[in-house]
Design an enzyme around this catalytic site. Structure first.
Site, PDB file in Angstrom:
ATOM      1  N   ASP A 150       0.864  -1.459   0.328  1.00 39.26           N
ATOM      2  CA  ASP A 150       0.268  -0.097  -0.186  1.00 39.26           C
ATOM      3  C   ASP A 150       0.751   1.266   0.340  1.00 39.26           C
ATOM      4  OD1 ASP A 150      -1.897   1.798   0.503  1.00 39.26           O
ATOM      5  OD2 ASP A 150      -3.187   0.351   1.420  1.00 39.26           O
ATOM      6  N   HIS A 229      -2.745   4.404  -4.461  1.00 39.38           N
ATOM      7  CA  HIS A 229      -2.062   3.239  -3.252  1.00 39.38           C
ATOM      8  C   HIS A 229      -0.576   2.322  -3.176  1.00 39.38           C
ATOM      9  CE1 HIS A 229      -5.716   3.903  -0.547  1.00 39.38           C
ATOM     10  NE2 HIS A 229      -6.771   3.510  -1.798  1.00 39.38           N
ATOM     11  N   ASP A 285      -8.828   0.559  -5.768  1.00 38.62           N
ATOM     12  CA  ASP A 285      -9.094   1.212  -4.865  1.00 38.62           C
ATOM     13  C   ASP A 285      -9.177   2.883  -4.910  1.00 38.62           C
ATOM     14  OD1 ASP A 285      -7.471   0.485  -2.819  1.00 38.62           O
ATOM     15  OD2 ASP A 285      -8.308   1.217  -1.589  1.00 38.62           O
ATOM     16  N   GLU A 286      -9.807   3.883  -4.726  1.00 42.04           N
ATOM     17  CA  GLU A 286      -9.548   5.140  -4.246  1.00 42.04           C
ATOM     18  C   GLU A 286      -8.223   5.689  -4.954  1.00 42.04           C
ATOM     19  OE1 GLU A 286     -10.100   5.660   0.618  1.00 42.04           O
ATOM     20  OE2 GLU A 286      -8.800   4.706  -0.114  1.00 42.04           O
ATOM     21  N   TRP A 352     -16.729  -2.584  -0.982  1.00 40.80           N
ATOM     22  CA  TRP A 352     -16.415  -2.395   0.185  1.00 40.80           C
ATOM     23  C   TRP A 352     -17.437  -0.793   0.500  1.00 40.80           C
ATOM     24  CZ3 TRP A 352     -14.023   2.282   1.394  1.00 40.80           C
ATOM     25  CH2 TRP A 352     -13.332   3.096   0.592  1.00 40.80           C
ATOM     26  N   PHE A 378     -13.096  -3.957  10.181  1.00 37.11           N
ATOM     27  CA  PHE A 378     -13.218  -4.269  11.950  1.00 37.11           C
ATOM     28  C   PHE A 378     -11.664  -3.034  12.497  1.00 37.11           C
ATOM     29  CE2 PHE A 378     -14.249  -9.125  12.212  1.00 37.11           C
ATOM     30  CZ  PHE A 378     -15.135  -8.942  11.769  1.00 37.11           C
ATOM     31  N   ASP A 379     -11.567  -1.663  11.005  1.00 37.06           N
ATOM     32  CA  ASP A 379     -11.157  -0.768  11.504  1.00 37.06           C
ATOM     33  C   ASP A 379     -11.836   0.055  12.442  1.00 37.06           C
ATOM     34  OD1 ASP A 379     -11.717  -0.802   8.905  1.00 37.06           O
ATOM     35  OD2 ASP A 379     -10.215   1.189   8.778  1.00 37.06           O
ATOM     36  N   TRP A 427      -7.929  -2.941   8.778  1.00 36.39           N
ATOM     37  CA  TRP A 427      -6.491  -1.895   8.117  1.00 36.39           C
ATOM     38  C   TRP A 427      -5.907  -1.485   9.303  1.00 36.39           C
ATOM     39  CZ3 TRP A 427      -6.635  -1.906   2.530  1.00 36.39           C
ATOM     40  CH2 TRP A 427      -7.668  -2.141   1.679  1.00 36.39           C
ATOM     41  N   THR A 428      -4.375  -0.903   9.244  1.00 34.18           N
ATOM     42  CA  THR A 428      -4.046  -0.906  10.525  1.00 34.18           C
ATOM     43  C   THR A 428      -3.314   0.544  10.339  1.00 34.18           C
ATOM     44  OG1 THR A 428      -2.127  -1.944   9.944  1.00 34.18           O
ATOM     45  CG2 THR A 428      -3.417  -3.366  10.244  1.00 34.18           C
ATOM     46  N   GLU A 429      -3.614   1.187   9.560  1.00 29.48           N
ATOM     47  CA  GLU A 429      -3.109   3.113  10.136  1.00 29.48           C
ATOM     48  C   GLU A 429      -3.279   3.229  11.770  1.00 29.48           C
ATOM     49  OE1 GLU A 429      -6.374   1.815   7.798  1.00 29.48           O
ATOM     50  OE2 GLU A 429      -5.741   3.415   6.076  1.00 29.48           O
TER      51      GLU A 429
HETATM   52  C1  ACM Z   1     -10.556   0.433   0.593  1.00 32.78           C
HETATM   53  O1  ACM Z   1     -10.747  -0.024   1.962  1.00 32.78           O
HETATM   54  N1  ACM Z   1     -10.289   1.145   0.406  1.00 32.78           N
HETATM   55  C2  ACM Z   1     -10.290  -0.567  -0.178  1.00 32.78           C
END
Ligand code: ACM
Ligand code: ZN
Length: 723
Positions: A150, A229, A285-286, A352, A378-379, A427-429
């Site tokens: 990412d 990303h 994505d994004e 998503w 789950f984040d 996601w682990t930000e």
């Molecule tokens: C995503 O959460 N951007 C796939």
């Protein structure tokens, strides 16, 4: 069939004439399709479990399990089915190793039962990934979506492009110009990095993990993000980003032919490393398209290919990658943005942003995996108490996850089979440690597993809630960390009564556990009042409540200070107006005894954009006042909300002549994560007054170094307590 019916009849007869204690309810998660119980228990050990495979079984992941006189017998539709039968058997056994006599027939509802892990934003060591796989297998999850690359970090050894794992390292920095912690790319090798921003998996690590997963009947789906990303990758190899973009801009250039060669070289090595995976996940994505709009090579590509806009350019990119991936014998899967500009012909869509992308794709005849963020990210937070660790945002508690159905209305019945299943994402930000990952995973994974495995006809929240009690003991026995958020009391309802009293109703996500509370700020014990229907508060109080499980406090403590304080229900007039989008509930917001959670989107915050908060309270009569308390929110990393820089309080008996009662500067707080700062402003001596004016000075224009430098700061506040 004989074996299925006879013990069932026996159980019915036994139940009808038995006077002994009821045996404990069979508490298997996920709920099996069909359970027939009979009387008695059998001690199960390694010597009396027999397994066999019956390939005639309609679902290869299905199994039949019988616990009878001689021990346990499991017949699976394949080795995977046998494995799932063994998971069920493990849950049937009590602490003495005894299982109830029972016959179970079981098979999953969905064939994609997925769990994701982002190892890019923070790196998690190989040993933890294996532990994660153990937890997944225990819940009959069969797909591990490994988010390997990412923006922030490339975590997979690629021999052809060694700089991916060697050059671009994101480091946590304290910028000299700015007091705030941020992240920056540097040329340092990740190997040397002491914190979890560094690290990657070698090819041997990957082979070991894939083999470990295979033994647990889990397919590992690798994700290589593109075309967005990809900051770390475009920092290491800027020659594959648009020439007009800065290094580390994070988006590949589809105008450059070499970009495709680069990504194909990576795919070649990924395909070799993940022989079991039928899919390569490309993210997708994004993708911000501005860089492409400004890039002459991208614009040339658009012209040559007759592409109408940047969405079609993205679609061109994804089509080309799909063709390559297909040529390697693999299918491509990507997030729902790959629908933009036209979906690649064989692509599977992971939906998503909601269900919509998945509905559209399924109705167009594409396979779909549902991962809607409002259910299964789950984040997101799983509790509303300030004790919850910093999360990305949102709120998906266990019940919410349990309510997820991967087949939403809107998919035509004849297209429902395109929904392969569902998955949850972590996601682990904001998640730095393995313990924190587990905390976010459990017990929500229990709810997910029942949603993905069990047929809707056997799903039952009340039963699940009872089973979860046993499941938590199993987690504890295995040493797995789980969140107790679902036990934490919260205020479900509160209202002022005609006589000035306040009625508060509490709730907890999980029912059936006693909640004890106090009104004097002391820590509740089992000798304190037990909550029943509601709490009537008639005088100033601090409500403190906690749930007990097995005689011990569990979850976090709810603390609500300042109920029925001198400011409660005062008339408030504003010298500066609050923002129409963040009213906090309007003119009564600061005196309604409702406190906000540490999330900017909590409706209880009252917001002031680019201006001070300046409010005057009319307490209705002259009273002796000794100070006040108030709270402010700040979240530097993702909002413009800042603590005020100064607090000034005036008092008055007549509402005309005001005298300063307190005035103090507020030290800035550099923490970039969400926080709530409480302030206690004590007057030097008690003051007789009816009016209290409170002014909190706005931090002004956000300075250099703030993620939103140049924008006006906001103030968020929720309640003024006068004492
Ligand atoms: C995503 O959460 N951007 C796939
Ligand atoms: Zn370009």
């Amino acid at each position: 069939m004989r074996n299925l019916i006879l013990p069932g009849l026996a159980a019915l007869l036994a139940a009808a004439c038995s006077s002994g204690p009821r045996p404990a309810e069979i508490a298997v998660i996920p709920q099996p399709a069909r359970i027939v119980e009979s009387e008695g228990f059998v001690k199960i050990g390694p010597d009396n479990v027999r397994t066999a495979v019956d390939t005639a079984m309609s679902n290869p992941e299905g199994y039949r399990l019988r616990v009878g006189d001689g021990g346990a017998e499991i017949v699976g539709g394949s080795d995977a089915g046998v494995f799932y039968g063994l998971q069920t058997l493990e849950q049937l056994r009590d602490s003495a190793g005894r299982a109830p006599q029972v016959t179970i027939e079981d098979a999953p509802r969905f064939r994609w039962r997925g769990m994701h892990l982002d190892v890019s934003r923070h790196f998690f060591p190989k040993e933890f990934v294996k532990r994660y796989l153990d937890i997944l297998a225990y819940h009959k999850i069969n797909t591990f979506h490994w988010h390997l690359t990412d923006g922030i970090g490339w975590r997979l050894q690629i021999d052809k492009y060694p700089l991916l794992t060697q050059k671009a390292a994101w480091r946590k920095v304290k910028d000299a110009k700015s007091p705030w912690i941020g992240l920056e790319l540097s040329d340092e090798s990740r190997h040397d990095s002491a914190d979890t921003y560094g690290g990657y998996y070698t090819k041997d690590d990957v082979r070991e993990i894939v083999a470990y997963a295979r033994e647990r009947h889990i397919t590992v789906i690798p994700e290589i993000e593109m075309p967005g990303h990809s900051e770390a990758a475009t920092f290491a190899y800027p020659e594959y980003a648009c020439p007009t973009a800065r290094p580390g801009s994070g988006i590949y250039c589809p105008g450059r032919e070499e970009t495709f060669g680069f990504l194909e070289g990576i795919i070649d090595e990924v395909v070799e490393l993940f022989p079991d995976s039928p899919y390569i996940h490309i993210g997708g994505d994004e993708v911000g398209k501005e860089q492409w709009s400004a890039c002459p090579l991208c614009q040339k590509r658009k012209r040559e290919q007759g592409l109408k806009d940047e969405h079609e350019l993205q679609s061109y990119f994804v089509h080309r990658m799909e063709e390559y991936i297909n040529s390697k014998g693999k299918a491509m899967i990507g997030f729902d943005e790959i629908l933009e500009g036209g979906l690649a012909p064989n692509a599977t869509v992971m939906s998503w942003t909601g269900f919509e992308g998945g509905i559209k794709a399924a109705n167009a005849g594409h396979d779909v995996v549902m991962v809607p963020l409002d259910y299964v990210y789950f984040d997101h937070y799983q509790g509303q108490n300030p004790c919850e660790p910093q999360a990305w945002g949102g709120y998906n508690n266990v019940k919410r996850v349990y309510s997820f159905d991967p087949v939403p209305p809107g998919i035509a019945p004849e297209n429902e089979h395109y929904v392969l299943g569902g998955q949850a994402n972590i996601w682990t930000e904001t998640i730095r440690t393995p313990e924190h990952v587990e905390y976010m995973l459990l017990p929500r994974l229990a709810a997910l597993s029942e949603t993905l495995w069990s047929d809707t006809t056997v799903k039952d929240w009340k039963r699940f809630e009872r089973k979860l009690d046993r499941q938590l003991d199993r987690y504890a026995a295995k040493g797995w960390k789980y969140a107790e958020s679902a036990f934490t009391p919260y205020i479900a309802e509160q209202r002022f009564n005609g006589d000035g009293s306040l009625t508060v109703k509490l709730d907890t996500e999980l029912d059936g556990y006693p909640v004890y509370y106090t009104l004097d700020g002391s820590v509740p014990t089992q000798e304190s009042a037990v909550y029943t229907d509601s709490i009537m508060i008639r005088e100033p109080a601090t409500l403190t409540a906690v749930t007990f499980r097995n005689g011990k406090p569990t979850g976090c403590t709810l603390t609500v200070p300042g109920l029925l304080n001198k400011a409660t229900r005062a008339k408030v007039s504003y010298a500066t107006s609050y923002n129409a989008a963040y009213t906090g509930g309007g003119d009564t917001a600061l005196v309604d005894n409702r406190y906000a959670f540490k999330r900017g989107d909590d409706k209880a915050w009252q917001g002031f954009e680019g201006k001070d908060m300046d409010a005057t309270l009319d307490l209705d009569s002259v009273q002796s006042l000794s100070g006040l308390g108030l709270r402010f929110y700040q979240h530097i990393a993702s909002t413009s909300v800042m603590l005020p820089t100064r607090l000034t309080v005036w008092t008055s008996t007549d509402g005309k002549d005001f005298t300063v009662a307190a005035d103090r500067a507020i030290e800035p707080n550099d923490d970039s994560e969400a926080l709530i700062a409480p302030f206690d402003v004590r007057f030097t001596a008690p003051v007789e007054a009816r009016y209290v004016r409170v002014k909190a000075a706005n931090a002004g224009v956000l300075p250099e170094g703030h993620p939103r430098a140049g924008a006006p700061a906001w103030i968020f506040t929720d309640e003024i307590v006068v004492y």
